[in-house]
Design a protein around this motif. Structure first.
Motif, PDB file in Angstrom:
ATOM      1  N   LEU A 188      -2.065   6.047   1.026  1.00  0.00           N
ATOM      2  CA  LEU A 188      -1.208   6.484  -0.077  1.00  0.00           C
ATOM      3  C   LEU A 188      -1.969   6.599  -1.394  1.00  0.00           C
ATOM      4  O   LEU A 188      -1.751   7.530  -2.168  1.00  0.00           O
ATOM      5  N   VAL A 189      -2.846   5.635  -1.660  1.00  0.00           N
ATOM      6  CA  VAL A 189      -3.464   5.560  -2.993  1.00  0.00           C
ATOM      7  C   VAL A 189      -4.979   5.686  -2.939  1.00  0.00           C
ATOM      8  O   VAL A 189      -5.664   5.334  -3.897  1.00  0.00           O
ATOM      9  N   GLY A 190      -5.514   6.194  -1.828  1.00  0.00           N
ATOM     10  CA  GLY A 190      -6.965   6.301  -1.690  1.00  0.00           C
ATOM     11  C   GLY A 190      -7.623   7.093  -2.806  1.00  0.00           C
ATOM     12  O   GLY A 190      -8.679   6.707  -3.324  1.00  0.00           O
ATOM     13  N   SER A 191      -7.006   8.201  -3.203  1.00  0.00           N
ATOM     14  CA  SER A 191      -7.582   9.020  -4.274  1.00  0.00           C
ATOM     15  C   SER A 191      -7.612   8.255  -5.592  1.00  0.00           C
ATOM     16  O   SER A 191      -8.581   8.347  -6.360  1.00  0.00           O
ATOM     17  N   ASP A 192      -6.560   7.487  -5.854  1.00  0.00           N
ATOM     18  CA  ASP A 192      -6.521   6.677  -7.077  1.00  0.00           C
ATOM     19  C   ASP A 192      -7.588   5.584  -7.035  1.00  0.00           C
ATOM     20  O   ASP A 192      -8.226   5.280  -8.053  1.00  0.00           O
TER      21      ASP A 192
END
Length: 536
Positions: free
Chosen positions: A187-191
């Protein structure tokens, strides 16, 4: 039949096969399932795989798990459905549309003891790098402590919004290595990558990407498409999107005039601005000249400026500056109203963690996904509460639920009435045998369906279940079990958009009737399904 139900039924059937026949039956089942499935390995790209996770956390393929159970002296296996695990405010039949929303459990007994294994569905990540690999990558960065602290903030912020625990910097590695952590990473890998890069840059260092990790990351130019639209001779003038400046305020016309007049090449700028604006003019409108555009913007009031492509005019202004090899001159009175889309050089000097879009590292997407079904060992003591719901006759309960649902659907003109009737005919119809479901003998089934006033659509639905019949005849299965599996597959109309769950009725009375009938059918279906899975 939903895939998790299929996996439950298959696993019970396979684990009950005699030890000496096990590998032969496993091979035949894999052949029937096709190349999209594997029961001998886990997490194979492009496949569905099945396995188990022991109490010690070891993940095994179904083949390896069976070997372990045989070594412990496998005694018995039975399926259990402990009910819905979806959001409490949703009825069971609604939450069933979501993954991992039902407590489908295996009760496995060996000579060494008994254990409960709950079925969980896992998905491959959306990016090539796994959460565990990302942890290794983060630990290899200069200033790793600062990096882990930044990652902790992102994970905790996400978790607290989703009723999951906070994660301290020291827990980041272990957490991202867990199955829950892997889901959060998806869900938040890019962040997480953005904050990692920013944390390293703020420490005055560069991100370290070892050779093995290079395939996992990329940079992208967000302006590729726009740049491709420019003529080759104008490419040197192109202004990246995060370097573009904009005018704020309610007096764009006069402010733009002031900004243009402040440039030493204002005449050329007005000519180019007029050419730009004329591209947006309709055929019936007279074209602008440099002089008429300047006068229009100097005198026009609010409504007259509506529809003016202000962003294009500002972009042309900057491109003209580049063509003349000059920096944009911003008069003192406009400095508060001229702002850049991305961080300026001055802002980046103060905070190196402000990263232009074209320099930001991005995760390479994973285009070879997989889905894994894992029976996870529950770390709880056996309890009388952990037992399937009992009814005197689950088949009779399901038939009653089907009749009620069919009657309601028929009265309301719903096409789902046919599905409920087909399931009922499969369960109690005479004149055919599913154990003898050869193509030649399927004519008998078709005649029975016609006699029940079921048309071609119902026959097509039944035909699509032929693969299910072939699969469970491998074991083999009794006539009652085969009929039950097919009937459950046909009657399981609980899903998302376009399913029975998506039905809605305007009157409160009809809606209440629908919800009552549906909940009863759903529970009867789940209880009968478990009965059928456990049958021989």
């Amino acid at each position: 039949m939903k895939l998790d139900d299929l996996v439950l039924a298959l696993t019970v059937s396979l684990l009950r096969v005699e030890r000496e026949r096990w590998l032969d039956v496993l091979t035949r089942v894999e052949t029937e399932l096709g190349s999209g499935w594997t029961l001998r390995l886990l997490e194979v790209p492009g496949t569905f795989s099945v396995g188990a996770r022991t109490r010690e956390g070891q993940e095994l393929s179904l083949e390896s798990w069976r070997e372990v159970l045989d070594g412990e002296g496998l005694v018995s296996v039975r399926a259990m459905d402990l009910g819905g695990m979806g959001p409490g405010e949703l009825p069971d039949f609604v939450s069933a549309a979501f993954a991992n929303s039902e407590a489908l459990v295996l009760d496995v007994r060996t000579q060494r003891g008994a254990g409960l294994y709950q079925l969980e569905v896992g998905f491959s990540g959306s990016s090539l790098i796994t959460s565990r690999q990302f942890v290794d990558f983060a630990r290899a960065q200069p200033g790793a402590e600062r990096v882990m602290e930044a990652l902790s903030h992102i994970i905790t912020d996400s978790n607290l919004m989703n009723q999951r625990p906070a994660v301290s910097p020291g827990q980041v590695g272990t957490y991202l290595g867990s199955r829950e952590g892997a889901a959060v990473f998806d869900l938040v890998g890019s962040d997480l990558l953005r904050e990692l890069q920013a944390a390293v840059l703020r420490g005055g260092r560069e991100v370290v990407i070892a050779e093995d990790f290079r395939p996992f990351f990329q940079t992208l130019d967000p302006d590729d498409f726009e740049r491709s639209l420019l003529a080759p001779e104008r490419l040197a003038e192109f202004v990246p999107s995060d370097e573009r400046v904009y005018l704020s305020g309610e007096d764009f016309g006069r402010d733009f005039v002031t900004l243009v007049e402040a440039q030493p090449f204002a005449a050329d700028l007005w000519r180019r601005a007029a050419e730009t604006l004329n591209r947006f003019q309709g055929e019936e409108s007279p074209p602008y000249t440099a002089e008429s555009l300047r006068e229009f913007l100097r005198t026009a009031e609010g409504p007259a400026l509506q529809g003016i492509p202000t962003g294009n005019l500002m972009e042309e202004l900057q491109m003209c500056c580049k063509a003349h090899g000059a920096e944009l001159v911003v008069p003192e009175g406009l400095r508060e109203r001229v702002s850049a889309a991305g961080p300026t050089k001055e802002e980046r000097a103060k905070d190196p963690g402000l990263i232009p879009e074209r320099e930001r590292l991005r995760l390479v997407p994973n285009h070879s996904g997989y889905q894994v079904y894992v029976f996870n060992a529950l770390k709880v003591a056996r309890s009388p509460l952990l037992s399937p719901r009992g009814t005197t006759d689950t088949r009779a309960e399901l038939l009653q639920g089907l009749r009620e649902a069919e009657d309601f659907a028929q009265r309301k003109g719903s096409l789902f009435a046919e599905a409920f009737r087909l399931a009922r005919v499969v369960l109690e119809g005479t004149g055919f045998q599913l154990r003898e479901a050869t193509p030649e003998r399927m004519a008998a089934v078709r005649e029975v369906l016609r006699g029940a006033e079921l048309g071609e659509r119902a026959w097509e639905v039944f035909e699509r279940r032929m693969g299910l019949l072939a699969l469970f005849q491998v074991f083999p299965s009794s006539e009652e079990r085969l009929r039950g599996l097919v009937a459950c597959s046909v009657a399981d109309v609980f899903g998302g958009m376009g399913s029975w769950n998506d039905e809605f009725f305007e009157s409160d009375e009809d809606q209440a009737w629908y919800e009552r009938v549906t909940q009863r059918l759903f529970r009867a279906l789940r209880e009968y399904f478990v009965t059928v899975v456990n049958a021989s």
